[in-house]
Design a protein around this motif. Structure first.
Motif: not given
Lengths: 234, 542
Positions: B311-325
């Motif tokens: 994940g990158t970016g100031v808030f962009g990292w939020i997208k990289a979290l494993p939301w399927k978990n």
């Protein structure tokens, strides 16, 4: 080490955040303190005793003394008994734009009131006088329900507050003001008539120390609503 | 395999079975308050339902879940068998007996006093004795947690106690302090009144003693959720805990500041002075600090995990979290709801401002968001996380777990946003019905119906939760689960040593005692020095 930062950096960032969070909390708290001091935004806290067993028999909260009174010095005081499952009286008339002091007592269990559309709010705890000062900014009808569970008839325990413009607030010669269409608790009795002899009206029962529910609380409330109807839309 | 497997599962199933019944009652209550005609609606049924809903959710679901989870943590975090398992089972059965007594009193119309049972209205003594048994059972649990940690410390001299266990014991210690208030109220006032041994009761004192318990009990419910934030979610998201020390500090702050703040529930009461109300308001502001710290530490931990995943970016990292978990998803949803619930709480605790919303639907919205939106959703996530270790089988379709969590969050928001609005309009809580023919009330109707829809979504979520937990017991869904032990999140910088004050509770107990003396000393003493008139006991039922 999985993170990009060293331990010192972690501690520093946590402390920075703690300071920021602390500052936010402090600012909110300062606002509360400011409101308390400059606008007298304090909760009701007068710690004044009233014996639940005797309050209806003597003193300030006898039946003839309940309702809205303009004191000789011009202050407006409302005295009210909250009892299972009705307010006595169950409709109040108060003036707009003047300071009004509410004094509530309970002879039985815990009750509480709020007046819709205002921040008038207090618990009514047996053993104490709950006192609230307020100024009504708007005229019109408002609801004053019991907001603490007091038994099976609790849902029907509602009073009405009629706020009238100051020039329409015309208390009688005895300083008492009643809702329009409401049977007054005291029929403009001449001074000196003992309180106990006065016809108290159909649904305005005296506070019941035994805690027996009124025969039909729902009916009592409907009477109150009907009685208050003519004032609606004022 | 865990030696406490059966113990933990039994506690969890009692908790979740009770929860399932309570949620049906909750939905029916919303129906009753709406303009739609609800079946079975009488005043007695409604208030019995409110009593049952509150007792089930607040006392049974929580206590049994927390006890079961505590046993799990003690064995898995300390990596040694639980001491005193016989005691644990004795406590369990004592709790069950207590629950049965209370339930029997409620369903026979002998305890229509709501879960806050404010005297002088009193129900059957067996209702209160039942509740006391549940509390005593939880005290046994507290003792077992403290002993387990002490034994571990003796065997691992100088080592930092694993954070999950440190937090569990912080909760146990806090709970022992918390229950003093309600225990004193029940034993010296309410139960004697219910038996008819005394005929009057000092209501000011009873409300003050209850307030001692009333706020800290919420932190007792909440701490397992925080344990999941700190010690489970970072690992499940594929990262590490940002700071172990901050975690310890947070739990210690909860122990300190949960207790001397209960009087903010009595702001609108006439038996206390503005002075002490203000002191406790100030202390209440301090209890928001550990929550702010948690938001930061857990967000930072999640950011670590997300950046490790690219994940990158100031808030962009939020997208990289494993939301399927499920645990990651539940943590995100819980944080979202915590903003609303906590924000409402900031209003409630703001001393004078409280008058605007006291005993309105706003308050109901606030504590449902905290309880349902933060506490219970994390109970779901914890159950999903530890179930494979308890049952030996994994979930076949994790999509259903996510669906259940989403339904819960959506239902909770749909239900509580109207309540907040209605509370500001002056809609009062704790009544069975509203007179919608009254023009002042008629406008509330559609909002109440929306909140009822929210309740139905929550009911669907609860049903799916139970269905989700069942398959691992059934043959068709069986897949071998994890055989390795349960792992908690590691800290980014695992502590080799921690200061002794952050590895035990002696100092903190002393400070709690001092704070409680300052905050509650005079407010309680005043009832013994000034002779306040007592209220006449009103017994209900047979």
């Amino acid at each position: 080490m999985s993170g990009p930062e060293g331990e010192e950096k972690v501690v520093k960032s946590e402390l920075r955040w703690a300071l920021a969070a602390g500052a936010v909390v402090f600012i909110i708290f300062a606002a509360v303190l400011w409101a308390a001091i400059t606008m007298r935004m304090n909760p009701p806290s007068n710690i004044e005793h009233a014996d639940p067993a005797t309050l209806h028999m003597q003193g300030e909260f006898t039946e003839s003394n309940l309702g809205t009174t303009v004191e000789p010095d011009g202050r407006v005081t409302v005295r009210m008994v909250a009892t299972q499952f009705a307010f006595v009286p169950n409709c109040l008339m108060v003036p707009q734009g003047r300071e009004v002091t509410f004094r509530f007592v309970s002879p039985d269990v815990i009750h509480g009131i709020l007046i819709t559309g205002t921040n008038v709010n207090t618990m009514i705890v047996p053993g104490y006088v709950a006192q609230v000062h307020t100024v009504f900014r708007q005229s019109g009808d408002m609801l004053m329900p019991c907001h603490e569970f007091c038994g099976l008839g609790h849902s029907e325990m509602i009073a009405r507050v009629q706020v009238v413009p100051a020039d329409q607030f015309r208390p009688g010669p005895d300083g008492r003001a009643h809702c329009e269409g409401q049977t007054p608790l005291v029929n403009t009795a001449a001074p000196g008539v003992p309180a106990g002899d006065v016809d108290a009206g159909a649904q305005a029962q005296g506070p019941l120390v035994s805690g027996e529910p009124s025969p039909d609380p729902a009916q009592a409330t409907q009477d109150a609503v009907a009685a208050a109807q003519p004032a609606t839309g004022e | 395999m865990l030696t406490t497997r059966r113990l933990v599962l039994t506690h969890m199933w009692v908790a979740f079975a009770t929860f399932s019944v309570a949620i049906i009652l909750g939905v029916w209550q919303m129906w009753a308050r709406s303009p739609l005609r609800a079946p079975f609606l009488t005043a007695e049924n409604y208030f019995n339902s409110v009593t049952m809903h509150g007792v089930s959710m607040g006392y049974v679901l929580t206590t049994f879940f927390i006890m079961g989870f505590g046993y799990f943590v003690a064995e898995t975090a300390l990596k040694r068998p639980l001491p005193g398992k016989t005691w644990a089972w004795a406590a369990f059965w004592m709790g069950i007996l207590g629950v049965l007594m209370a339930v029997l009193a409620i369903v026979t119309n002998n305890a229509t006093v709501l879960f806050t049972f404010y005297p002088p209205l009193t129900g059957s003594p067996w209702f209160y004795i039942g509740l006391v048994l549940v509390v005593v059972a939880s005290w046994i649990w507290c003792g077992l947690m403290i002993v387990a940690m002490a034994q571990w410390k003796r065997a691992n001299l100088g080592e930092p106690v694993p954070l999950a266990m440190f937090a569990t014991v912080a909760n146990a210690v806090m709970w022992l302090w918390t229950t003093i208030g309600v225990a004193a109220e029940l034993l010296f006032q309410v139960i004697p009144a219910a038996f008819g041994w005394i005929h009057t009761v000092d209501v000011g004192l009873s409300r003050t003693l209850f307030s001692w318990t009333l706020h800290a009990i919420v932190y007792f419910w909440l701490i397992p959720a925080y344990i999941a934030f700190y010690t489970m979610a970072p690992r499940e998201a594929g990262g590490r805990l940002y700071s172990d020390t901050m975690g310890r500090l947070t739990f210690v702050l909860f122990l300190l500041y949960s207790l001397p703040v209960g009087m903010h529930h009595l702001f609108m009461d006439p038996e206390h002075s503005t002075g002490f109300k203000f002191v406790q308001a100030a202390l209440t502001f301090l209890v928001s600090v550990p929550t702010f710290l948690t938001v930061f530490t857990i967000s930072a931990s999640m950011e670590l995990a997300a950046r490790l995943r690219g994940g990158t970016g100031v808030f962009g990292w939020i997208k990289a979290l494993p939301w399927k978990n499920p645990m990651t998803l539940a943590t995100g949803l819980a944080f979202f709801m915590l903003w609303f619930g906590g924000g409402g709480g900031l209003i409630n605790m703001s001393y004078g401002m409280n008058a605007m919303i006291h005993n309105t639907s706003w308050v109901t919205a606030h504590f449902h968001l905290i309880f349902g939106g933060t506490v219970v959703i994390m109970y779901f996530a914890i159950a999903y996380s530890i179930w494979p270790h308890l049952t030996g089988w994994t979930f076949r379709s994790p999509g259903r777990l996510r669906l259940q969590l989403w339904l819960w969050a959506v239902g909770m928001m749909v239900m509580t946003i109207p309540w907040h609005y209605l509370g500001l309009q002056g809609q009062w809580r704790r009544v069975a019905t509203f007179d919608y023919s009254d023009p002042m009330i008629a406008g509330w109707g559609p909002w109440v119906i929306v909140s009822l829809i929210g309740g139905l979504i929550l009911l669907a979520s609860a049903a799916l939760f139970i269905v989700n937990l069942l398959p691992p017991h059934r043959k068709w869904a069986r897949q071998p689960g994890p055989t390795e032990p349960y792992r908690y999140a590691l800290a980014a910088h695992p502590p080799r040593r921690v200061p002794e004050v952050l590895n035990g509770f002696t100092l903190w107990n002393l400070l709690v005692a001092l704070l409680m003396l300052a905050a509650y000393g005079w407010p309680i003493l005043q009832f013994f020095l000034t002779d306040a008139p007592e209220a006449i006991v009103h017994r209900i039922g047979g």
